[in-house]
Design a protein around this motif. Structure first.
Motif, mmCIF file in Angstrom:
data_model
loop_
_atom_site.group_PDB
_atom_site.id
_atom_site.type_symbol
_atom_site.label_atom_id
_atom_site.label_comp_id
_atom_site.label_asym_id
_atom_site.label_seq_id
_atom_site.Cartn_x
_atom_site.Cartn_y
_atom_site.Cartn_z
ATOM 1 N N GLN A 1 7.093 0.201 -4.207
ATOM 2 C CA GLN A 1 6.842 -0.409 -5.517
ATOM 3 C C GLN A 1 6.787 -1.935 -5.435
ATOM 4 O O GLN A 1 6.213 -2.587 -6.306
ATOM 5 C CB GLN A 1 7.936 -0.002 -6.502
ATOM 6 N N TYR A 2 7.402 -2.498 -4.414
ATOM 7 C CA TYR A 2 7.529 -3.945 -4.277
ATOM 8 C C TYR A 2 7.370 -4.290 -2.814
ATOM 9 O O TYR A 2 7.270 -3.401 -1.957
ATOM 10 C CB TYR A 2 8.899 -4.377 -4.817
ATOM 11 N N ASP B 1 3.764 -2.259 -15.138
ATOM 12 C CA ASP B 1 4.403 -2.156 -13.828
ATOM 13 C C ASP B 1 5.361 -3.334 -13.671
ATOM 14 O O ASP B 1 4.949 -4.463 -13.416
ATOM 15 C CB ASP B 1 3.341 -2.170 -12.726
ATOM 16 N N TRP C 1 7.208 -4.306 -11.448
ATOM 17 C CA TRP C 1 7.285 -4.928 -10.125
ATOM 18 C C TRP C 1 6.036 -5.719 -9.768
ATOM 19 O O TRP C 1 6.099 -6.636 -8.945
ATOM 20 C CB TRP C 1 7.522 -3.861 -9.049
ATOM 21 N N ARG C 2 4.876 -5.408 -10.366
ATOM 22 C CA ARG C 2 3.627 -6.018 -9.903
ATOM 23 C C ARG C 2 2.720 -6.568 -10.998
ATOM 24 O O ARG C 2 1.711 -7.200 -10.706
ATOM 25 C CB ARG C 2 2.822 -4.993 -9.089
ATOM 26 N N THR D 1 10.365 2.316 -1.579
ATOM 27 C CA THR D 1 9.457 3.287 -2.199
ATOM 28 C C THR D 1 8.032 2.743 -2.343
ATOM 29 O O THR D 1 7.168 3.433 -2.885
ATOM 30 C CB THR D 1 9.978 3.693 -3.586
ATOM 31 N N ASP E 1 6.411 2.551 -18.042
ATOM 32 C CA ASP E 1 5.357 3.121 -17.195
ATOM 33 C C ASP E 1 4.593 4.165 -18.022
ATOM 34 O O ASP E 1 5.173 4.822 -18.879
ATOM 35 C CB ASP E 1 5.961 3.815 -15.968
ATOM 36 N N ALA F 1 13.240 -0.519 -4.277
ATOM 37 C CA ALA F 1 11.842 -0.626 -4.702
ATOM 38 C C ALA F 1 10.927 -0.915 -3.521
ATOM 39 O O ALA F 1 9.800 -0.415 -3.449
ATOM 40 C CB ALA F 1 11.694 -1.708 -5.762
#
Length: 347
Positions: free
Chosen positions: A29-30, A151, A153-154, A27, A147, A24
């Motif tokens: 995402q994190y 999200d 991750w956030r 990419t 999704d 993640a």
């Protein structure tokens, strides 16, 4: 409440494949800083063909099968979820019932935030006591964070994993005797997850992904942060102390603590420190850091992991901790009276 003859007869779980935190971060995402704070190694992420109702059915079926009871023995099915079930104006509990039990059983969806699993189990236990002829009740819980609406991750400081887990409850016997369950609530904190959001019809085209961090900050505009922490800590402490007292136990008697999968920092501060525990070694942390927060399913999934890992042997005591927005807190004390028949099952 102290339970005199309530048992967990089976556990089950359905957890999809893991996506590593490292992947993640790679990419975008994190990020590294957040990863160091959370301590997570991976999250479970559902495949496109997976749905939360079907994952809940699979977990419930496994718990029932392991309990030794049959679908026609099920008197009640409770199902807890936080996010969207996939279809509007639809009774998801009936779908869960159809997949686990037979016609005639009570079925109900329970919406109590991340504490929904334990509250659903407490309601199922009460149903068993109200119907002495009932043989078994199945409580299943979990979530799928879809999704682009969420999200994982956030959206929040917590990282969110997909999956479902379940327990089969019986008054006739099982591997774990439920000594006590206690729930405490504080509805003055409900706006922590609402913020300034207006009430109104569901809007599929509203601003997404959902921003829980923004809602938290909006809530704190009118609520002192230190007071929030005081209430959160006291709320959990009250529920746990009541459960321990009713069970005739102390924290020192607990061999395992199954806490919400909130990540290293938040789990210690919000769930463990208020009850005098300051490290993660007594929890199912090594499991939870590879799944993320499965909504209301954390406690069932953690207990299932301990059972499958061979960690639950006669004489051990387990404390289940539930924390849910709204706010609610639950403590449940288990006495392991037999080794689960699925101990050592493949992970």
């Amino acid at each position: 409440m102290r339970w005199n003859d309530l048992y967990i007869a089976g556990t089950g779980a359905f957890l999809p494949k893991q996506v590593s935190v490292e992947e993640a971060i790679g990419t975008g995402q994190y990020d590294e800083e957040s990863a160091q704070h959370s301590g997570h190694l991976a999250l479970t992420v559902a495949a496109p063909e997976d749905s939360i109702p079907e994952m809940a059915v699979r977990a419930g079926r496994q718990a029932l099968e392991r309990s030794g009871y049959l679908p026609e023995d099920v008197a009640a099915v409770t199902y807890s979820v936080v996010f969207h079930n996939g279809i509007d104006i639809w009774n998801s509990a009936s779908y869960i019932q159809k997949g686990i039990a037979r016609a005639g059983a009570l079925s109900a969806e329970v919406r109590s935030g991340s504490n929904g699993g334990l509250i659903a189990a407490e309601l199922a236990a009460a149903y068993l006591y109200a119907h002495p002829e009932a043989k078994v009740a199945v409580s299943t819980a979990g979530d799928l964070w879809t999704d682009p609406y969420f999200d994982r991750w956030r959206t929040d400081r917590i990282l969110y994993g997909d999956g479902a887990a379940a327990v089969a409850l019986s008054r006739q016997g099982g591997f774990a005797r439920v000594l006590s369950m206690a729930t405490n609530t504080d509805p003055d904190l409900e706006a922590m997850h609402r913020g300034h959001e207006p009430f109104g019809p569901f809007q599929h085209d509203a601003d997404h992904p959902i921003d829980l961090n923004r809602r938290h900050q909006q809530f704190l505009e009118g609520f002192d942060k230190d007071e929030v922490w005081r209430r959160v800590e006291n709320g959990l402490r009250k529920a746990v102390n009541q459960a321990l007292e009713e069970a005739g136990c102390s924290m020192d008697d607990m061999d395992h603590i199954v806490a919400p999968h909130f990540g290293a920092g938040l789990t210690v501060r919000q769930c463990l420190a208020p009850i005098g525990v300051h490290d993660l070694k007594r929890t199912a942390w090594e499991f939870s850091r590879r799944t993320g927060h499965i909504g209301p399913g954390d406690q069932f999934a953690g207990l299932n992991h301990l059972a499958e890992a061979g960690a639950l042997t006669p004489g051990k005591r387990v404390l289940l901790l539930g924390v849910g927005g709204g706010f609610s807190w639950t403590g449940a004390v288990l006495d392991i009276v037999a080794e689960p028949g699925w101990s050592g099952a493949p992970a």
